[in-house]
Motif scaffolding. Structure first.
Motif, mmCIF file in Angstrom:
data_model
loop_
_atom_site.group_PDB
_atom_site.id
_atom_site.type_symbol
_atom_site.label_atom_id
_atom_site.label_comp_id
_atom_site.label_asym_id
_atom_site.label_seq_id
_atom_site.Cartn_x
_atom_site.Cartn_y
_atom_site.Cartn_z
ATOM 1 N N ILE A 102 27.039 12.263 79.586
ATOM 2 C CA ILE A 102 27.044 12.283 81.043
ATOM 3 C C ILE A 102 28.132 11.359 81.588
ATOM 4 C CG2 ILE A 102 25.421 10.410 81.574
ATOM 5 C CD1 ILE A 102 24.065 12.546 83.502
ATOM 6 N N ASP A 103 28.754 10.564 80.703
ATOM 7 C CA ASP A 103 29.919 9.778 81.101
ATOM 8 C C ASP A 103 31.185 10.626 81.159
ATOM 9 O OD1 ASP A 103 30.336 10.244 78.420
ATOM 10 O OD2 ASP A 103 30.558 8.144 77.846
ATOM 11 N N GLY A 104 31.057 11.926 80.837
ATOM 12 C CA GLY A 104 32.192 12.836 80.917
ATOM 13 C C GLY A 104 33.101 12.815 79.708
ATOM 14 N N ARG A 105 32.762 12.034 78.682
ATOM 15 C CA ARG A 105 33.618 11.917 77.515
ATOM 16 C C ARG A 105 33.089 12.778 76.366
ATOM 17 N NH1 ARG A 105 35.923 6.186 76.302
ATOM 18 N NH2 ARG A 105 37.656 7.544 75.709
ATOM 19 N N LEU A 106 34.004 13.185 75.498
ATOM 20 C CA LEU A 106 33.681 14.037 74.363
ATOM 21 C C LEU A 106 33.398 13.159 73.148
ATOM 22 C CD1 LEU A 106 33.496 16.845 73.041
ATOM 23 C CD2 LEU A 106 35.975 16.714 72.633
ATOM 24 N N TYR A 107 32.209 13.301 72.572
ATOM 25 C CA TYR A 107 31.806 12.556 71.382
ATOM 26 C C TYR A 107 31.964 13.449 70.153
ATOM 27 C CZ TYR A 107 30.056 8.860 74.373
ATOM 28 O OH TYR A 107 29.978 7.834 75.286
ATOM 29 N N LEU A 153 26.434 15.451 61.029
ATOM 30 C CA LEU A 153 27.200 16.588 61.537
ATOM 31 C C LEU A 153 27.114 16.746 63.047
ATOM 32 C CD1 LEU A 153 26.892 17.272 58.432
ATOM 33 C CD2 LEU A 153 27.150 19.654 59.117
ATOM 34 N N GLU A 154 26.424 15.833 63.738
ATOM 35 C CA GLU A 154 26.281 15.993 65.191
ATOM 36 C C GLU A 154 26.069 14.638 65.842
ATOM 37 O OE1 GLU A 154 26.911 18.597 67.926
ATOM 38 O OE2 GLU A 154 25.848 19.626 66.319
ATOM 39 N N PRO A 155 26.737 14.365 66.978
ATOM 40 C CA PRO A 155 26.425 13.176 67.767
ATOM 41 C C PRO A 155 25.410 13.530 68.851
ATOM 42 C CG PRO A 155 28.495 14.132 68.519
ATOM 43 C CD PRO A 155 27.915 15.077 67.497
ATOM 44 N N ASN A 156 24.161 13.165 68.657
ATOM 45 C CA ASN A 156 23.110 13.545 69.595
ATOM 46 C C ASN A 156 22.932 12.479 70.661
ATOM 47 O OD1 ASN A 156 22.631 15.913 68.302
ATOM 48 N ND2 ASN A 156 20.480 15.531 67.859
ATOM 49 N N LEU A 157 23.147 12.857 71.918
ATOM 50 C CA LEU A 157 23.058 11.946 73.054
ATOM 51 C C LEU A 157 21.830 12.271 73.878
ATOM 52 C CD1 LEU A 157 26.776 12.473 73.805
ATOM 53 C CD2 LEU A 157 25.862 10.196 73.432
ATOM 54 N N ASP A 158 21.038 11.226 74.204
ATOM 55 C CA ASP A 158 19.881 11.475 75.054
ATOM 56 C C ASP A 158 20.307 11.442 76.520
ATOM 57 O OD1 ASP A 158 19.993 8.811 75.901
ATOM 58 O OD2 ASP A 158 18.137 8.204 74.906
ATOM 59 N N ASP A 159 19.326 11.457 77.439
ATOM 60 C CA ASP A 159 19.680 11.604 78.854
ATOM 61 C C ASP A 159 20.281 10.341 79.450
ATOM 62 O OD1 ASP A 159 17.425 10.028 79.060
ATOM 63 O OD2 ASP A 159 16.269 11.448 80.273
ATOM 64 N N ARG A 160 20.347 9.249 78.690
ATOM 65 C CA ARG A 160 21.053 8.047 79.130
ATOM 66 C C ARG A 160 22.241 7.734 78.222
ATOM 67 N NH1 ARG A 160 16.735 3.806 81.742
ATOM 68 N NH2 ARG A 160 15.544 5.348 82.951
ATOM 69 N N ASP A 161 22.662 8.731 77.476
ATOM 70 C CA ASP A 161 23.783 8.610 76.535
ATOM 71 C C ASP A 161 23.511 7.654 75.388
ATOM 72 O OD1 ASP A 161 25.304 10.565 77.658
ATOM 73 O OD2 ASP A 161 26.896 9.271 78.405
ATOM 74 N N ASN A 162 22.241 7.356 75.082
ATOM 75 C CA ASN A 162 21.937 6.714 73.814
ATOM 76 C C ASN A 162 22.270 7.709 72.704
ATOM 77 O OD1 ASN A 162 20.695 4.158 74.734
ATOM 78 N ND2 ASN A 162 19.152 5.530 75.604
#
Length: 402
Positions: A158-163, A210-219
């Protein structure tokens, strides 16, 4: 592409497209009460599905990876199919390295086919990419070997950046479009702006997630695909900026020099994943991380609770598991933008480099139980005050849109 393509008629006949419903059968995975399973595509319409992604209009992108089955390893024979409601599937893009990262953003599909990251656009609406731009040409070593332990999954925060998820083959020397370059030894997480600028290392010292999983606060969480024994087990990690997680030098004997994992789960092979950040499923599913666990033949679901400055795994369960007689081997997951459907790419085989058998399926798991109360979603044409009101909407996609 190295194997026979189905005709459009065959594809149309073979796909149970979005909008139809079938009850679960012996050929479909088992899911919790309140959910239904639908077979979306199978051989010959799709073969070796390795990645899936969705777009707001209901489009489903399915990447195929024949390279890791029929070979050869130096081939550019991957392709991406586009499945749209009410339309025949089309080949959105082809002549790709094995695709192991895909995500949609602002009218474009970001594709990681190591060592390249390419952004594809369909500007005339025919379902075929007619514009492409390479953000990176050296994001990884470009191995001519099994497509494993590499740069892979993509997700936007949600910070707009690609992980960007990186396996332990690392990144020897990547150069961004702004001239910035990085080197990452071993596995970790990278991030950059949507145009590829400001590439940086978020964390290091992991092995093969194989995946960067981000929760709704970008944890940020990963489920490391590490099952070699001798203390190297699949493990869930909470990543922080600048965090170092011990692989390979310190994990066994010098744990005081590293940040630790949250939990270990012995052998397995977790692959692609998502965090459920929408509002169409019951509340207990919100912010659950889900991973395609290829080795354990299930879609695993983890919930977290705070512990000090980090988290602990509160629960790890099987959300989808094989029915009798089904060789269920999930390899990637994607959520529809309305939050109702989880798409599952099923490799359909517990191995690689099979030269003769064509396998693979895509399933849709949709919640059909009693719907929770949901707030209406807005439109881009709504006035500014209405957009501000949507910034605390329970749907991640709606907050991001606003």
């Amino acid at each position: 592409n190295g194997y026979p393509r189905a005709t459009a008629a065959m594809i149309a006949a073979a796909l149970a497209l979005i909008g139809t419903t079938r009850s679960a059968s012996a050929a479909e995975p088992k899911v919790p009460d309140g959910f239904k399973v639908k077979l979306v595509a199978t051989v010959p319409a799709v073969s070796y599905p390795c990645q899936i992604a969705t777009a707001p209009d209901g489009s489903l992108f399915v990447a195929e990876d024949p390279m890791d089955q029929v070979g050869p390893y130096e081939a550019d024979n991957g392709r991406i199919l586009l499945i749209r409601p009410g339309k025949e599937p089309v080949v959105f893009a082809d002549k790709l390295r094995a695709v192991f990262g895909m995500v949609w953003r602002d009218g474009a599909l970001y594709v990681m086919h190591m060592p390249r990251m390419t952004v594809f656009r369909d500007t005339d609406g025919d379902g075929k990419a007619d514009q492409s731009k390479e953000l990176f040409k050296d994001l990884g070593p470009g191995p001519k070997a099994l497509n494993d332990h590499i740069v892979s999954g993509l997700q936007f925060g949600i910070d707009g950046r690609l992980y960007i998820s990186v396996g332990d083959k690392g990144v020897p020397d990547a150069h961004g479009p702004d001239g910035r370059n990085i080197l990452l030894e071993g596995g970790g997480i990278l991030r950059c702006n949507p145009d590829g600028t400001n590439l940086e290392i978020v964390s290091s010292g992991t092995r093969n997630h194989l995946e960067p999983n981000l929760d709704d606060r970008d944890n940020l969480f990963t489920y490391d695909n590490t099952d070699d024994g001798l203390g190297w087990w699949t493990r869930v990690t909470h990543h922080i900026d600048g965090g170092y997680y011990g692989y390979p030098y310190d994990y066994h004997d010098f744990r005081y020099r590293m940040l630790d994992r949250l939990a270990e789960y012995a052998g397995g092979s977790p692959c692609g994943g998502v965090v459920y950040k929408e509002d169409a499923w019951p509340v207990e599913y919100r912010n659950r991380a889900m991973w395609a666990e290829w080795g354990k033949r299930q879609v695993a679901a983890a919930s977290f609770k705070p512990k000090g400055a980090s988290f602990e795994v509160a629960e790890m369960t099987a959300f989808a598991s094989p029915a009798d007689g089904l060789e269920f081997r999930p390899i990637d997951l994607a959520l529809s933008y309305d939050g109702k459907t989880l798409y599952v790419a099923d490799w359909g085989m517990g191995g690689w480099a099979n030269k003769t058998e064509k396998v693979g399926r895509v399933f849709a798991i949709t919640y059909v139980g009693k719907a929770p109360e949901t707030r209406p979603r807005g439109k881009d044409s709504d006035p500014l005050d209405a957009q501000f009101k949507q910034l605390d909407h329970p749907s991640f996609n709606e907050r991001t849109r606003a």
